[in-house]
Enzyme design. Structure first.
Site, mmCIF file in Angstrom:
data_model
loop_
_atom_site.group_PDB
_atom_site.id
_atom_site.type_symbol
_atom_site.label_atom_id
_atom_site.label_comp_id
_atom_site.label_asym_id
_atom_site.label_seq_id
_atom_site.Cartn_x
_atom_site.Cartn_y
_atom_site.Cartn_z
ATOM 1 N N ASP A 2 -4.779 -8.058 -5.295
ATOM 2 C CA ASP A 2 -5.043 -9.230 -4.476
ATOM 3 C C ASP A 2 -5.330 -10.466 -5.329
ATOM 4 O OD1 ASP A 2 -4.688 -8.611 -1.731
ATOM 5 O OD2 ASP A 2 -6.348 -7.200 -1.918
ATOM 6 N N HIS A 34 0.813 -1.206 0.000
ATOM 7 C CA HIS A 34 0.000 0.000 0.000
ATOM 8 C C HIS A 34 0.852 1.263 0.000
ATOM 9 C CE1 HIS A 34 -3.214 -2.849 0.892
ATOM 10 N NE2 HIS A 34 -3.890 -2.009 0.149
ATOM 11 N N CYS A 44 -9.793 -2.216 -10.947
ATOM 12 C CA CYS A 44 -9.275 -1.106 -10.133
ATOM 13 C C CYS A 44 -7.928 -1.430 -9.498
ATOM 14 C CB CYS A 44 -10.277 -0.691 -9.070
ATOM 15 S SG CYS A 44 -10.596 -1.968 -7.856
ATOM 16 N N GLU A 97 -11.384 -10.251 -6.277
ATOM 17 C CA GLU A 97 -9.961 -10.278 -5.915
ATOM 18 C C GLU A 97 -9.552 -11.589 -5.277
ATOM 19 O OE1 GLU A 97 -9.056 -6.811 -3.545
ATOM 20 O OE2 GLU A 97 -10.811 -7.081 -2.298
HETATM 21 C C1 PEP Z 1 -6.647 -4.843 -5.302
HETATM 22 O O1 PEP Z 1 -6.487 -5.778 -4.510
HETATM 23 O O2 PEP Z 1 -6.331 -4.901 -6.496
HETATM 24 C C2 PEP Z 1 -7.225 -3.582 -4.823
HETATM 25 C C3 PEP Z 1 -7.544 -2.624 -5.658
HETATM 26 O O3 PEP Z 1 -7.369 -3.434 -3.485
HETATM 27 P P1 PEP Z 1 -6.146 -3.080 -2.489
HETATM 28 O O4 PEP Z 1 -4.936 -2.826 -3.323
HETATM 29 O O5 PEP Z 1 -6.552 -1.877 -1.699
HETATM 30 O O6 PEP Z 1 -6.059 -4.313 -1.661
HETATM 31 MG MG MG Z 2 -7.411 -5.673 -2.572
#
Ligand code: PEP
Ligand code: MG
Length: 553
Positions: free
Chosen positions: A455, A188, A502, A431
């Site tokens: 994910d 993140h 996303c 995911e």
């Molecule tokens: C993902 O897992 O691709 C996602 C957009 O969620 P995050 O990166 O916040 O886990």
């Molecule tokens: Mg995710």
């Protein structure tokens, strides 16, 4: 020149001074003293300095994140002045003849333990606050009140690693780049760096922090992953030239503002932006995104020291929706767990947190937390074009429970005479491989899918997204991932639902054509990538039998 090689996670170049990220924990030693009067005087001075710092932080927070989020610093000031807390410290200095630092540290620990043993969740959460103010007073005692805040000029932040909660508390305008010893490209922190449009290099290795100092000049090349400390003139000139070229490229992309996301053969798609805070809305609008495809609502929780109330959340969601003026805003419900830990949730330690109580699992186990967020979201739905999205779905029954809770929350709001938009779209993230594989069963239950490729990659390839050691095995273009996305797209469309992506892969322009051919309807990317993806889309011709690589601007 010192050269380090890491992995670039956001392609841009920065030249500037280093600031080594310091954590608050201070080592305190017990020292005997006969002069307790001067220890008490030192304590008073340190408290005055701590209160002045907190007042300054409060005012800054008030300007930047609003009253509700700033209020915590008022509470901190009250805690520094708290009578019981101060009596305990004074008594320790005078009866045990010890130094002020030690008395503050021990009293802070005692109070923190006392708070965390209380039944009331609010009081438990004060435990972290009392530790925080104690550390602040200790740092005022040890360094004469100078703050460990960022310097006035923008700097290159160097750290062993940064937790998402640490990244969000940095003053974004003062960060030129991130360089970390550890970390992985899908972490993140890396995502935040991309959201903030700043060069970032991760994994430069254990030793670098002991070889650099605050104020050293350095060059960060987020394209190549090269980090150079004490660069010679030639290296600085090259970096500055590269930086200028990038700025020129960006300027070219700016020409795409206001243009449609349309392929050469007329297929239109939506390009939205991913954000983690209301503060990012400026960059969303600046980069001409058609909406917000992923608002990571958990950052609201991570920025707080206690559960954000329904009203606090409502105000923030309403602000996002109003700022986007009728454009789509998809808010993802809380995705806490794994690498995003929040102290006040008091989550039990897990062996494999990424496979544990995370995201929707936490919400279904803690329905009171989930309901508060849903009430805030539905109340805000009146003020714009809201979609609510649920993360980490793996089972049909989870979705059934979620939808039942949503219906209960809506019925409650109706009973309370509170308006909400009945047409608020509800969607899920794809995911987990399970969600993709049963997407034919999930599609009829929702309005949309959004593929979280970060994910999905981690769970499909069994590659921990936090572990840089397995980057080599973590092929984000793996056929298995593309097949799962294709399967979800087919099933969404079979049931008349739309599907977006996303995860970070949405911004990978070498895959844009592949995604369009799968029928993906929306791509949601970091704000800085919106125009780059638009450029790719506008250069694709789906009538061509052979895929073309997107043209460069
Ligand atoms: C993902 O897992 O691709 C996602 C957009 O969620 P995050 O990166 O916040 O886990
Ligand atoms: Mg995710």
């Amino acid at each position: 020149m010192l050269k380090y090689q890491g992995k670039g996670v956001y392609g841009a170049v920065a030249v500037g001074k280093i600031s080594v990220f310091k954590r608050q924990d201070v080592q305190v030693r017990r020292e005997k003293t006969e002069d307790t009067a001067s220890e008490l005087k030192r304590l008073e001075d340190a408290k005055t300095a701590a209160i002045a710092q907190l007042q300054e932080i409060y005012e800054k927070a008030l300007r930047e994140v609003g009253e509700a989020n700033a209020a915590i610093f008022e509470i901190h000031i009250m805690m520094v002045e708290d009578e019981d807390y101060n009596d305990a410290i004074t008594e320790m200095i005078t009866t045990q003849n010890v130094n002020a630092e030690y008395a503050v540290a021990i009293t802070g620990d005692n109070f923190a333990e006392m708070f965390s043993a209380m039944d009331d969740a609010y009081m438990q959460a004060r435990s972290a606050d009392v530790r925080d103010i104690s550390n602040r007073i200790i740092s005022c005692l040890t360094n004469g009140g100078s703050t460990e805040t960022q310097s006035d000029e923008p700097v290159i932040i160097c750290a062993d690693d940064l937790a998402p909660s640490e990244t969000v508390t940095l003053d974004k305008d003062k960060v030129l780049a991130f360089v970390t010893a550890h970390g992985s490209s899908n972490s993140h922190t890396a995502i935040l760096a991309r959201n903030m449009n700043i060069p970032a290099i991760i994994g430069v290795g254990e030793t670098f922090l002991s070889e650099i100092s605050d104020g050293d000049t350095a060059v960060v090349n987020g394209f190549t992953g090269e980090f150079i400390v004490h660069p010679d003139e030639q290296t600085i000139n090259n970096a500055e030239k590269k930086h200028e070229e990038e700025q020129e490229k960006k300027a070219l992309l700016q020409k795409l503002k206001g243009k449609e996301n349309i392929t050469l053969d007329g297929r239109k798609i939506n390009i939205y932006a991913n954000i983690g805070s209301v503060d990012n809305i400026g960059t969303v609008l600046l980069n001409d995104a058609g909406g917000i495809g992923l608002f990571r609502s958990e950052f609201l929780y991570l920025e707080n020291t206690d559960y954000p109330s329904e009203d606090e959340q409502f105000r923030i969601y309403k602000r996002v929706l109003e700022s986007m003026a009728g454009k789509k805003v998809i808010i993802r419900t809380l995705d806490i767990g794994a690498d995003k830990q929040c102290d006040y949730f008091h989550m039990p330690k897990e062996e494999n947190p990424a496979l544990g109580i995370r995201a929707i699992r936490l919400c279904l186990n803690r329905p009171e937390v989930f309901r508060t967020q849903l009430r805030a979201l539905f109340r805000a739905s009146e003020f714009g074009n809201l979609g609510i999205m649920f993360p980490m779905i793996a089972n049909v029954w989870e979705l059934e429970e979620i939808l039942a809770i949503c219906n209960e929350v809506k019925a409650e709001l109706r009973r309370d005479g509170i308006e909400y938009a009945e047409d608020t779209e509800l969607g899920i993230m794809i995911e987990t491989p399970a969600a993709a594989l049963i997407s034919d069963r999930l599609a009829p239950m929702v309005d949309f899918f959004s593929v979280g490729t970060n994910d999905l990659t981690q769970y499909t390839l069994a590659c921990d997204r936090q572990n840089p050691a397995i980057d080599r095995f973590c092929d984000v273009h793996h056929e298995a991932i593309l097949r799962l996305i294709e399967m979800a797209a087919e099933n969404a469309h079979k049931h008349g639902k739309w599907i977006g992506i996303c995860g970070e892969l949405a911004a990978d322009t070498s895959l844009t054509e592949t995604f369009l051919r799968m029928g993906i309807d929306e791509l949601s990317v970091s704000p800085a990538f919106v125009l780059k993806v638009r450029n790719a889309v506008r250069n694709i011709d789906l009538r061509c039998v052979f895929q073309q690589l997107p043209e460069q601007v």
